[in-house]
Design an enzyme around this catalytic site. Structure first.
Site, PDB file in Angstrom:
ATOM      1  N   TYR A  11       0.822  -1.223   0.000  1.00 12.59           N
ATOM      2  CA  TYR A  11       0.000   0.000   0.000  1.00 12.59           C
ATOM      3  C   TYR A  11       0.855   1.272   0.000  1.00 12.59           C
ATOM      4  CZ  TYR A  11      -2.993   3.545   2.349  1.00 12.59           C
ATOM      5  OH  TYR A  11      -3.648   4.690   2.722  1.00 12.59           O
ATOM      6  N   LEU A  33       6.422 -10.097  -2.542  1.00 10.17           N
ATOM      7  CA  LEU A  33       5.014 -10.279  -2.921  1.00 10.17           C
ATOM      8  C   LEU A  33       4.256 -11.155  -1.924  1.00 10.17           C
ATOM      9  CD1 LEU A  33       5.232 -10.590  -6.839  1.00 10.17           C
ATOM     10  CD2 LEU A  33       4.871  -8.551  -5.460  1.00 10.17           C
ATOM     11  N   PHE A  71      10.209   0.025   3.202  1.00 16.59           N
ATOM     12  CA  PHE A  71       8.821  -0.185   3.632  1.00 16.59           C
ATOM     13  C   PHE A  71       8.525  -1.650   3.955  1.00 16.59           C
ATOM     14  CE2 PHE A  71       8.825   3.414   0.720  1.00 16.59           C
ATOM     15  CZ  PHE A  71       8.113   4.368   1.420  1.00 16.59           C
ATOM     16  N   THR A 115       7.038   3.408  13.325  1.00 14.12           N
ATOM     17  CA  THR A 115       5.621   3.419  13.686  1.00 14.12           C
ATOM     18  C   THR A 115       5.364   3.999  15.068  1.00 14.12           C
ATOM     19  OG1 THR A 115       3.763   1.954  14.260  1.00 14.12           O
ATOM     20  CG2 THR A 115       5.944   1.012  14.414  1.00 14.12           C
ATOM     21  N   TYR A 139       5.223  -6.381  17.072  1.00 10.78           N
ATOM     22  CA  TYR A 139       5.335  -5.529  15.881  1.00 10.78           C
ATOM     23  C   TYR A 139       6.086  -4.242  16.241  1.00 10.78           C
ATOM     24  CZ  TYR A 139       3.978  -1.982  12.500  1.00 10.78           C
ATOM     25  OH  TYR A 139       4.010  -0.944  11.599  1.00 10.78           O
ATOM     26  N   LYS A 143      10.037  -2.998  15.232  1.00 17.06           N
ATOM     27  CA  LYS A 143      10.311  -1.733  14.539  1.00 17.06           C
ATOM     28  C   LYS A 143      11.261  -0.856  15.367  1.00 17.06           C
ATOM     29  CE  LYS A 143       7.728  -1.729  10.708  1.00 17.06           C
ATOM     30  NZ  LYS A 143       8.036  -1.158   9.391  1.00 17.06           N
ATOM     31  N   MET A 203     -17.383  -1.539  16.536  1.00 14.47           N
ATOM     32  CA  MET A 203     -16.496  -0.572  17.194  1.00 14.47           C
ATOM     33  C   MET A 203     -15.899  -1.284  18.401  1.00 14.47           C
ATOM     34  SD  MET A 203     -18.788   2.873  16.944  1.00 14.47           S
ATOM     35  CE  MET A 203     -20.271   2.181  17.643  1.00 14.47           C
ATOM     36  N   ASP A 280      -5.056  -2.105  22.380  1.00 13.08           N
ATOM     37  CA  ASP A 280      -5.370  -0.802  21.800  1.00 13.08           C
ATOM     38  C   ASP A 280      -5.240   0.305  22.843  1.00 13.08           C
ATOM     39  OD1 ASP A 280      -5.933  -1.039  19.111  1.00 13.08           O
ATOM     40  OD2 ASP A 280      -8.074  -1.427  19.384  1.00 13.08           O
TER      41      ASP A 280
HETATM   42  N1  UDP Z   1     -11.311  -0.349  15.023  1.00  9.02           N
HETATM   43  C1  UDP Z   1     -12.644  -0.672  15.245  1.00  9.02           C
HETATM   44  N2  UDP Z   1     -13.250  -1.587  14.425  1.00  9.02           N
HETATM   45  C2  UDP Z   1     -12.590  -2.190  13.387  1.00  9.02           C
HETATM   46  C3  UDP Z   1     -11.233  -1.846  13.159  1.00  9.02           C
HETATM   47  C4  UDP Z   1     -10.627  -0.930  13.998  1.00  9.02           C
HETATM   48  O1  UDP Z   1     -13.271  -0.154  16.171  1.00  9.02           O
HETATM   49  O2  UDP Z   1     -13.187  -3.029  12.694  1.00  9.02           O
HETATM   50  C5  UDP Z   1     -10.660   0.651  15.886  1.00  9.02           C
HETATM   51  C6  UDP Z   1      -9.415   0.149  16.593  1.00  9.02           C
HETATM   52  O3  UDP Z   1      -9.741  -0.441  17.812  1.00  9.02           O
HETATM   53  C7  UDP Z   1      -8.619   1.446  16.764  1.00  9.02           C
HETATM   54  C8  UDP Z   1      -9.024   2.295  15.572  1.00  9.02           C
HETATM   55  O4  UDP Z   1     -10.243   1.717  15.063  1.00  9.02           O
HETATM   56  O5  UDP Z   1      -9.021   2.126  17.935  1.00  9.02           O
HETATM   57  C9  UDP Z   1      -7.999   2.278  14.463  1.00  9.02           C
HETATM   58  O6  UDP Z   1      -7.636   0.937  14.220  1.00  9.02           O
HETATM   59  P1  UDP Z   1      -6.753   0.477  13.008  1.00  9.02           P
HETATM   60  O7  UDP Z   1      -6.648  -1.005  13.042  1.00  9.02           O
HETATM   61  O8  UDP Z   1      -7.263   1.106  11.748  1.00  9.02           O
HETATM   62  O9  UDP Z   1      -5.332   1.151  13.287  1.00  9.02           O
HETATM   63  P2  UDP Z   1      -4.358   1.063  14.576  1.00  9.02           P
HETATM   64  O10 UDP Z   1      -4.695   2.263  15.408  1.00  9.02           O
HETATM   65  O11 UDP Z   1      -4.586  -0.234  15.258  1.00  9.02           O
HETATM   66  O12 UDP Z   1      -3.009   1.186  13.963  1.00  9.02           O
END
Ligand code: UDP
Length: 317
Positions: A11, A33, A71, A115, A139, A143, A203, A280
């Protein structure tokens, strides 16, 4: 410049490759790939298929490369928790092979995709580059180890390195966008609902200490991110390793992101609260003051532009 782009079939790598070509640079993509796509590599770039471990030296040796943009990586937090060895092997192991190949071939510069996950759960917001780095998953840890290896290669072998610590990258650049076999990211998932490929979005938790209870993230448009790479290339100085956060500096909750997706697509996008996702942090917002003041970078695209461009890309089919 003659540039090697590792992971240029993915991406972000494909978007930045296209921007580099547009700026008049010569681009060779090295990609195994494993998650990228052959047809994502821009037409003006040469594609070499293989791993960094097998081919980095062969590609770089005697070919007069000016810099590497690195990347290529495994990048799923959840997968890294299940298979830490894979992340250490692919991310750190292959990066060490790349750095060794650069040293032996005399390639002087590298811009690396680091990251926000290197910081882990932040103590304060927005996050500064000087804040503690305590990754909460393999992860982020792998990094961070690469950032350290870059700093050592700069100090001990004179390489000029820049690590860009991405926050949440989103959006697309014409035909170049996000196409993951296993999609875990919020915006593409929400747009899959709008496109009719998914029934609803979950969510992940609404009991976080944030204004609406859902997690807050700092979203950055992939085109603005690419512009930062062009500036970072110019900023590589022999013997120095610099770190810059890369985000827009403002936070949006999961609910707010879904609302913007509803406005852009005109689709009701059913959303339901589900359990929290392990690992998270509640809020991740970047201070990008350092890259703004030192490199003159400025993000120009807001969340609505990210969603609109990702939606246009999703509808190309
Ligand atoms: N998230 C969510 N539902 C989904 C995917 C992600 O609520 O199906 C939330 C996730 O918990 C985080 C935010 O969206 O708080 C961004 O998540 P993403 O995986 O896009 O990126 P991250 O912050 O993990 O790098």
């Amino acid at each position: 410049m003659r540039l090697l782009v590792t992971g240029g079939a993915g991406y972000i790598g494909s978007v930045v490759s296209d921007q580099l070509l547009g700026a008049g640079h010569e681009v060779v993509v090295l990609d195994d790939l494993s998650t990228g796509h052959r047809d994502a590599v821009p037409a003006g770039a040469r594609l070499v298929v293989g791993t960094l471990r097998d081919l980095a030296f062969e590609v770089l040796d005697g070919a007069g490369f000016d810099a590497v943009l690195h990347f290529a990586a495994k990048s799923l937090v959840g997968e890294s928790v299940e298979r830490p060895g894979l992340y250490w092997d692919k991310n750190l192991g292959e990066s060490l092979a790349l750095l060794d190949a650069m040293r032996r071939a005399g390639v002087p510069r590298i811009v690396f995709s680091s990251t926000a996950a290197t910081y882990g759960e932040p103590e304060s917001s927005p996050i500064l580059e000087t804040d503690p780095t305590r990754p909460t998953n393999p992860y982020g840890a792998s990094k961070l180890a690469i950032d350290t290896a870059l700093a050592e290669h700069a100090r001990l072998h004179g390489i000029g390195g820049v690590s860009l610590r991405y926050f949440n990258v989103a959006g697309a650049h014409g035909p170049f966008g996000e196409r993951h076999t296993t999609e875990t990211h919020l915006i593409p998932i929400v747009l899959q609902v709008a496109a009719g490929h998914r029934e609803k979005v979950f969510m992940y938790g609404d009991d976080y200490p944030t204004p609406d209870g859902t997690c807050v993230r700092d979203y950055i448009h992939v085109i603005d991110l690419g512009v930062a790479h062009l500036l970072a290339l110019e900023a590589c100085e022999p013997g120095s390793h610099k770190i810059f956060n890369l985000g827009n500096g403002s936070g949006f909750s999961v609910r707010e992101v879904i609302d913007v997706c509803r406005q852009v697509t005109g689709h009701p996008i059913p959303a339901e609260v589900g359990p929290r996702r392990a690992g998270d942090p509640a809020v991740l917002v970047a201070s990008s003051e350092r890259i703004r003041s030192e490199l003159g970078w400025k993000p120009e695209r807001d969340l609505r532009a990210m969603v609109a461009d990702a939606w246009a890309f999703a509808r190309r089919g």
